[in-house]
Design a protein around this motif. Sequence first.
Motif, PDB file in Angstrom:
ATOM      1  N   THR A  36      -6.998  -0.448  -0.062  1.00 29.00           N
ATOM      2  CA  THR A  36      -6.052  -1.224  -0.661  1.00 29.00           C
ATOM      3  C   THR A  36      -5.604  -2.181   0.773  1.00 29.00           C
ATOM      4  O   THR A  36      -5.206  -3.412   0.358  1.00 29.00           O
ATOM      5  CB  THR A  36      -4.894  -0.627  -1.452  1.00 29.00           C
ATOM      6  OG1 THR A  36      -4.141   0.113  -0.922  1.00 29.00           O
ATOM      7  CG2 THR A  36      -5.490  -0.007  -2.629  1.00 29.00           C
TER       8      THR A  36
ATOM      9  N   THR B  33      -7.811  -4.801   1.564  1.00 29.39           N
ATOM     10  CA  THR B  33      -7.975  -5.633   0.588  1.00 29.39           C
ATOM     11  C   THR B  33      -6.916  -6.795   0.392  1.00 29.39           C
ATOM     12  O   THR B  33      -7.071  -8.095   0.244  1.00 29.39           O
ATOM     13  CB  THR B  33      -7.928  -5.078  -0.945  1.00 29.39           C
ATOM     14  OG1 THR B  33      -9.260  -4.126  -0.685  1.00 29.39           O
ATOM     15  CG2 THR B  33      -8.172  -6.115  -2.128  1.00 29.39           C
ATOM     16  N   TYR B  34      -5.513  -6.380   0.700  1.00 28.22           N
ATOM     17  CA  TYR B  34      -4.375  -7.236   0.542  1.00 28.22           C
ATOM     18  C   TYR B  34      -4.469  -8.221   1.752  1.00 28.22           C
ATOM     19  O   TYR B  34      -3.904  -9.395   1.488  1.00 28.22           O
ATOM     20  CB  TYR B  34      -3.170  -6.612   0.664  1.00 28.22           C
ATOM     21  CG  TYR B  34      -3.114  -5.463  -0.765  1.00 28.22           C
ATOM     22  CD1 TYR B  34      -3.776  -5.750  -1.614  1.00 28.22           C
ATOM     23  CD2 TYR B  34      -2.412  -4.233  -0.723  1.00 28.22           C
ATOM     24  CE1 TYR B  34      -3.452  -4.789  -3.040  1.00 28.22           C
ATOM     25  CE2 TYR B  34      -2.226  -3.418  -1.645  1.00 28.22           C
ATOM     26  CZ  TYR B  34      -2.740  -3.643  -2.988  1.00 28.22           C
ATOM     27  OH  TYR B  34      -2.570  -2.882  -4.083  1.00 28.22           O
TER      28      TYR B  34
ATOM     29  N   SER C  75      -1.863  -7.124  -6.355  1.00 30.55           N
ATOM     30  CA  SER C  75      -1.325  -6.046  -5.621  1.00 30.55           C
ATOM     31  C   SER C  75      -1.218  -4.822  -7.012  1.00 30.55           C
ATOM     32  O   SER C  75      -0.819  -3.781  -6.801  1.00 30.55           O
ATOM     33  CB  SER C  75       0.199  -6.355  -5.394  1.00 30.55           C
ATOM     34  OG  SER C  75       0.799  -6.965  -6.487  1.00 30.55           O
TER      35      SER C  75
ATOM     36  N   ASN D  20      -8.481   5.051  -1.352  1.00 32.20           N
ATOM     37  CA  ASN D  20      -7.307   4.980  -0.315  1.00 32.20           C
ATOM     38  C   ASN D  20      -7.710   5.372   1.072  1.00 32.20           C
ATOM     39  O   ASN D  20      -6.771   6.052   1.875  1.00 32.20           O
ATOM     40  CB  ASN D  20      -5.877   5.445  -0.636  1.00 32.20           C
ATOM     41  CG  ASN D  20      -5.359   4.817  -1.903  1.00 32.20           C
ATOM     42  OD1 ASN D  20      -5.248   3.426  -1.823  1.00 32.20           O
ATOM     43  ND2 ASN D  20      -5.070   5.278  -2.989  1.00 32.20           N
TER      44      ASN D  20
ATOM     45  N   SER E 258       0.818  -1.191  -0.044  1.00 34.09           N
ATOM     46  CA  SER E 258      -0.084  -0.185  -0.033  1.00 34.09           C
ATOM     47  C   SER E 258       1.009   1.370   0.057  1.00 34.09           C
ATOM     48  O   SER E 258       0.511   2.352  -0.857  1.00 34.09           O
ATOM     49  CB  SER E 258      -0.942   0.058   1.399  1.00 34.09           C
ATOM     50  OG  SER E 258      -1.782  -1.146   1.333  1.00 34.09           O
TER      51      SER E 258
END
Length: 394
Positions: free
Chosen positions: A320, A323-324, A189, A393, A134
């Motif tokens: 993000t 999510t990751y 990613s 973000n 990120s």
Amino acid sequence: MQTNKSFSDRFDWSLTFILFLFFIVSLVAISSAQTSGQYLTNFVPRQALFYIVSAGMIAVLMYFDTDQYKKMAYYLYGAGLVLLLALMIAPDGQGQIAQPINGAKAWFHTPFVNIQPAEFMKTFYILALAKMISAHHEHHLLRTLKTDLLLLGKIGFMLAVPLGFILLQPDLGTALVFIAITLAIVVVSGISWKIILPSFGGVVLIGATLLWMTLNMQDLLGKIGLKPYMFERIYTWLDPYSYAESGGYNLIAALNAIGSGEVFGKGYQGRQVYVPENHTDFIFTVISEDFGFIGASAVIILFFMLIYHLTKITLQFKDTFSTYVCAGIIAMITFHVFQNIGMTIQLLPITGIPLPFISYGGSSLIGNMLALGVVFSMRFNHKNYMFDRSRQNS
């Protein structure tokens, strides 16, 4: 604008219900496994206690929001590395704090429970990797092949450190879990497929080459550090009946147990086939023999429900980092399930990977519940905005 929701709306009741079903399945399977007489300890109360401790841990984890996990990520990663290093240098041998089990120096031994640092390191690694990716994307708003290669190099370095400690234990099964987590997060990613496809192709080529060398060039692999037990697992996987009195015994017993369950099974505690370690790594053989194809399929469907639900949660997140993190947790659980069930039916080589949420084991269960605790927290503290697309973000 953030919408206000009640506790009931924010709390993930569906995930709680799925975990409750796993709790019931685990206690029933472990209780049945103990009828073989190979254990002197009643593991059912211990497993129930591990679940209770895990539930309390999740309640605590929900007090931390996503931003706090992001701030703590590198510290947790560092703490995990310290534990792995301490395990490696700790005194080993009979009665020592790091007494090896099945040839692997992977546990701290205490009077109450054995602690496997790698189980907790998985979640710490996921958090740190998610934060690093990120931060990289926030710093490099314009993505090019150069920035993607730089990111891939950072990921490789972050993986190499814990992977090295784990391979030195040696614990090949856990090392494969870390690799699976990394590959999954790399896919989501945003790294260009012009890099991902050749990289994945290289990994497959290396794996195929190592398998060929294992079958044809054992002496050379032995000189570069591969252990004899690694060769034996490949041989017994491909032809267990030629090693029926040694390394192939467990696999043959597992196949016989699963096959003897047929469609409906022999009933609770109706097992007749002796399978070593059937309360931990081979718990799926107990389920299959007792409840047959129907019971085994029900357990697999339960895992599909868990993974599907986690995927739905992941798609709800707009930042993000979350999510990751969820992608890594999904990959971790999926690989565990695929590897554990696959090894009992000769689809994959045998490794010391337990079946998540069902196999007996404090470190394994609490480690997996730690990961889901993070998901519970992110889901509970997730913020909905009127204009989600403009806050990617946030």
